[in-house]
Write a protein that holds these residues in place. Structure first.
Motif, PDB file in Angstrom:
ATOM      1  N   PHE A 161       0.832  -1.202   0.000  1.00  0.00           N
ATOM      2  CA  PHE A 161       0.000   0.000   0.000  1.00  0.00           C
ATOM      3  C   PHE A 161       0.868   1.256   0.000  1.00  0.00           C
ATOM      4  O   PHE A 161       0.611   2.199  -0.763  1.00  0.00           O
ATOM      5  CB  PHE A 161      -0.922   0.004   1.219  1.00  0.00           C
ATOM      6  CG  PHE A 161      -1.599   1.330   1.447  1.00  0.00           C
ATOM      7  CD1 PHE A 161      -2.663   1.721   0.661  1.00  0.00           C
ATOM      8  CD2 PHE A 161      -1.132   2.194   2.433  1.00  0.00           C
ATOM      9  CE1 PHE A 161      -3.273   2.957   0.844  1.00  0.00           C
ATOM     10  CE2 PHE A 161      -1.740   3.427   2.635  1.00  0.00           C
ATOM     11  CZ  PHE A 161      -2.811   3.804   1.835  1.00  0.00           C
ATOM     12  N   GLN A 162       1.886   1.283   0.842  1.00  0.00           N
ATOM     13  CA  GLN A 162       2.737   2.462   0.927  1.00  0.00           C
ATOM     14  C   GLN A 162       3.448   2.724  -0.396  1.00  0.00           C
ATOM     15  O   GLN A 162       3.597   3.876  -0.811  1.00  0.00           O
ATOM     16  CB  GLN A 162       3.759   2.289   2.044  1.00  0.00           C
ATOM     17  CG  GLN A 162       4.535   3.557   2.374  1.00  0.00           C
ATOM     18  CD  GLN A 162       5.387   3.411   3.616  1.00  0.00           C
ATOM     19  OE1 GLN A 162       5.600   2.299   4.102  1.00  0.00           O
ATOM     20  NE2 GLN A 162       5.862   4.521   4.155  1.00  0.00           N
ATOM     21  N   GLN A 163       3.879   1.687  -1.076  1.00  0.00           N
ATOM     22  CA  GLN A 163       4.531   1.863  -2.364  1.00  0.00           C
ATOM     23  C   GLN A 163       3.544   2.292  -3.452  1.00  0.00           C
ATOM     24  O   GLN A 163       3.925   2.970  -4.404  1.00  0.00           O
ATOM     25  CB  GLN A 163       5.254   0.584  -2.765  1.00  0.00           C
ATOM     26  CG  GLN A 163       6.629   0.424  -2.140  1.00  0.00           C
ATOM     27  CD  GLN A 163       7.601   1.469  -2.633  1.00  0.00           C
ATOM     28  OE1 GLN A 163       7.651   2.608  -2.131  1.00  0.00           O
ATOM     29  NE2 GLN A 163       8.378   1.119  -3.640  1.00  0.00           N
ATOM     30  N   THR A 164       2.280   1.901  -3.321  1.00  0.00           N
ATOM     31  CA  THR A 164       1.262   2.408  -4.248  1.00  0.00           C
ATOM     32  C   THR A 164       1.063   3.901  -4.053  1.00  0.00           C
ATOM     33  O   THR A 164       0.930   4.668  -5.020  1.00  0.00           O
ATOM     34  CB  THR A 164      -0.065   1.657  -4.046  1.00  0.00           C
ATOM     35  OG1 THR A 164       0.155   0.248  -4.200  1.00  0.00           O
ATOM     36  CG2 THR A 164      -1.106   2.098  -5.066  1.00  0.00           C
ATOM     37  N   VAL A 165       1.045   4.348  -2.799  1.00  0.00           N
ATOM     38  CA  VAL A 165       0.984   5.781  -2.503  1.00  0.00           C
ATOM     39  C   VAL A 165       2.189   6.499  -3.115  1.00  0.00           C
ATOM     40  O   VAL A 165       2.060   7.565  -3.746  1.00  0.00           O
ATOM     41  CB  VAL A 165       0.929   6.018  -0.981  1.00  0.00           C
ATOM     42  CG1 VAL A 165       1.082   7.502  -0.649  1.00  0.00           C
ATOM     43  CG2 VAL A 165      -0.366   5.479  -0.401  1.00  0.00           C
ATOM     44  N   ASN A 166       3.376   5.907  -2.946  1.00  0.00           N
ATOM     45  CA  ASN A 166       4.590   6.520  -3.487  1.00  0.00           C
ATOM     46  C   ASN A 166       4.571   6.572  -5.009  1.00  0.00           C
ATOM     47  O   ASN A 166       5.120   7.505  -5.613  1.00  0.00           O
ATOM     48  CB  ASN A 166       5.813   5.743  -3.006  1.00  0.00           C
ATOM     49  CG  ASN A 166       6.010   5.835  -1.505  1.00  0.00           C
ATOM     50  OD1 ASN A 166       5.497   6.758  -0.861  1.00  0.00           O
ATOM     51  ND2 ASN A 166       6.737   4.892  -0.936  1.00  0.00           N
TER      52      ASN A 166
END
Length: 503
Positions: free
Chosen positions: A334-339
């Motif tokens: 999820f965090q990498q999708t945000v990034n």
């Protein structure tokens, strides 16, 4: 005598009828029971992880879980569940559904950065959109295309199960690393290669890939093909002869040496195990398909994070199962999708640059000067991360490359092909596509986790080996002088029309 015989026939018919009614009643109850189970799981997730701290991105995460479990349930009930559908929806339910919800509840993400909370709903919408596009692609390909009844395929077991695994030992020995290092932790094996001057960062990536990764692929695929051939021969009533048993023993020993989860990444170790799982288990009944779905979801929830114990002694001393494990970097999707969304807002789309470089993984960087690094590198760099070799979910990478429309189209097309492959596996297991499907499904989890540039080396090599080590074969001519008996011909014809392996 006649009366006794008639009475016995009536009794047998009544027994068969009552047995059929029990089976029908049980089959009709299965959808309701599975539906209730999915409803309860979604409801418990809502009560435990969404309701205490409600948010838009939390409810979108709940929708991802609901869609994933519903897709698994529907495919299990209708009989369309195959290895690719199983791995895709199980991964989505755990890695992009449950783990982010727990992170929202605690207010912590795996990597320390400046939170971009305004992008959380967009990241969840991107993931949900990819899941919906995949499901639409599956449903659009649900029809069963006519099969070609006179084409079949068989594994090259002597080449794949004996000769190539035999070559894996001298190939690995060229690195100067001992076989004992293959049974140490992953970090210790990497250090052993570094001591021989083989490191990814010093221009030795191509050579290290050949000496370290290729033996893993050879032995994992070789063992899978031997096991597949044994089950195929049992299906048609052929004897399992000594050479095949020798190949099984040798391929198994080679796979334990090179493809074990001790010294390899979890992606590689679990892929080797999943190949065998998909060929050994049965997809034949609703109960077995449901059990497989539940087992893989639980495996990703529990076994996957716990397997970090094999990385090094420091991590092994801290690894035990508790909810906080979902805050680790193993669940940073999820965090990498945000990034990825942040990167596109500041740098724009890359228009296939990383995808083309990933597909050319077999070309060394010394020859291809402009070959891109995996897409996770620029995405992580844009957020100021010092460590950039991170995961990058496939939908996030496709969004970076092609935008929302392009990403949705990619997942729609992937789903259509995946459904075709699953149907080939469950319906006609004697085709080349059916033989390759378990290998595709086994490496799919790593490809979904991403980035493609890092995962395609192992995945692409395994799939290519499975294709090359499978040969086409025509069924015997029933009109020839050496034609098999009628019973043998019927068995072989059932293999072509109904599948080389009982599901």
């Amino acid at each position: 005598m006649a009366v006794t015989k008639l009475s016995r026939q009536v009794t047998n018919r009544m027994t068969a009828t009552s047995g059929h009614q029990r089976v029908t009643r049980g089959a009709s109850a299965a959808p309701a029971l599975i539906g209730v189970g999915v409803f309860l799981l979604v409801g418990l997730t809502w009560a435990g992880l969404v309701l205490p701290n409600p948010s838009v991105h939390g409810y979108l995460g709940l929708a991802i879980i609901a869609l994933s479990l519903a897709a698994l349930a529907a495919d299990s009930i209708t009989g369309r569940l195959g290895p690719l559908s199983l791995t895709f929806w199980s991964f989505m339910a755990v890695w992009t559904g449950f783990a982010p919800l727990y992170q929202f509840t605690t207010g912590r993400l795996p990597w320390i950065d400046v939170p971009a909370t305004e992008l959380y709903p967009l990241a969840q919408l991107l993931t949900l959109g990819a899941a919906i596009a995949y499901r639409v692609g599956q449903v659009s390909a649900n029809h069963r295309k006519p099969r070609t009844p006179f084409q079949t395929a068989v594994p090259r077991t002597f080449l794949g199960g004996f000769l190539l695994p035999l070559l894996a030992f001298p190939l690995a020995a060229l690195s100067g690393v001992s076989l004992a290092s293959r049974f140490q932790s992953r970090d210790e094996l990497i250090a052993a290669y570094a001591a021989q001057g083989l490191e990814y960062g010093d221009g030795g990536g191509a050579l290290l890939g050949v000496l370290k990764t290729l033996p893993i692929c050879i032995t994992a695929v070789g063992l899978y093909l031997v096991v597949y051939e044994i089950k195929r021969r049992r299906r048609i009533g052929e004897k399992i002869r000594l050479p095949l048993l020798i190949a099984l023993t040798f391929a198994g020993a080679a796979a334990v040496t090179f493809a074990n989860p001790l010294s390899n990444s979890r992606f590689q170790g679990f892929s080797a195990a999943l190949m065998l799982l998909f060929v050994l288990v049965s997809f034949k009944t609703v109960f077995k398909r449901t059990l497989l779905s539940l087992g893989l979801v639980v495996g990703l929830l529990v076994a996957y994070p716990l397997s970090a114990v094999f990385k090094n002694e420091v991590i092994a001393s801290r690894v035990y199962f508790r909810p906080e494990i979902f805050l680790s970097v193993d669940f940073d999707g999820f965090q990498q999708t945000v990034n990825a969304i942040w990167y596109v807002q500041h740098s724009g789309h890359t228009l296939g640059y990383h995808l083309v470089s990933a597909l050319g993984f077999f070309i060394p960087r010394s020859i291809w000067d402009g070959k891109a690094l995996p897409a996770s590198y620029p995405v992580a760099e844009s957020r100021g991360y010092t460590f950039q070799n991170l995961a990058l979910p496939l939908w996030a990478e496709m969004y970076v490359e092609f935008g929302v429309i392009g990403m949705l189209l990619v997942f729609f097309l992937i789903a259509r092909y995946s459904r075709r492959a699953d149907l080939a596996f469950t319906d006609s297991g004697s085709t080349r596509l059916a033989i390759v499907t378990p290998v595709l499904a086994a490496v799919q989890i790593g490809l979904l986790r991403g980035p493609l540039g890092a995962q395609v080396v192992f995945a692409g090599t395994c799939v290519a080996l499975a294709v090359v080590l499978t040969r086409r074969e025509n069924p015997p001519d029933v009109f020839s002088r050496n034609a098999p008996t009628s019973s043998e011909a019927n068995k072989r014809l059932r293999v072509v029309r109904g599948g080389g392996i009982p599901r």
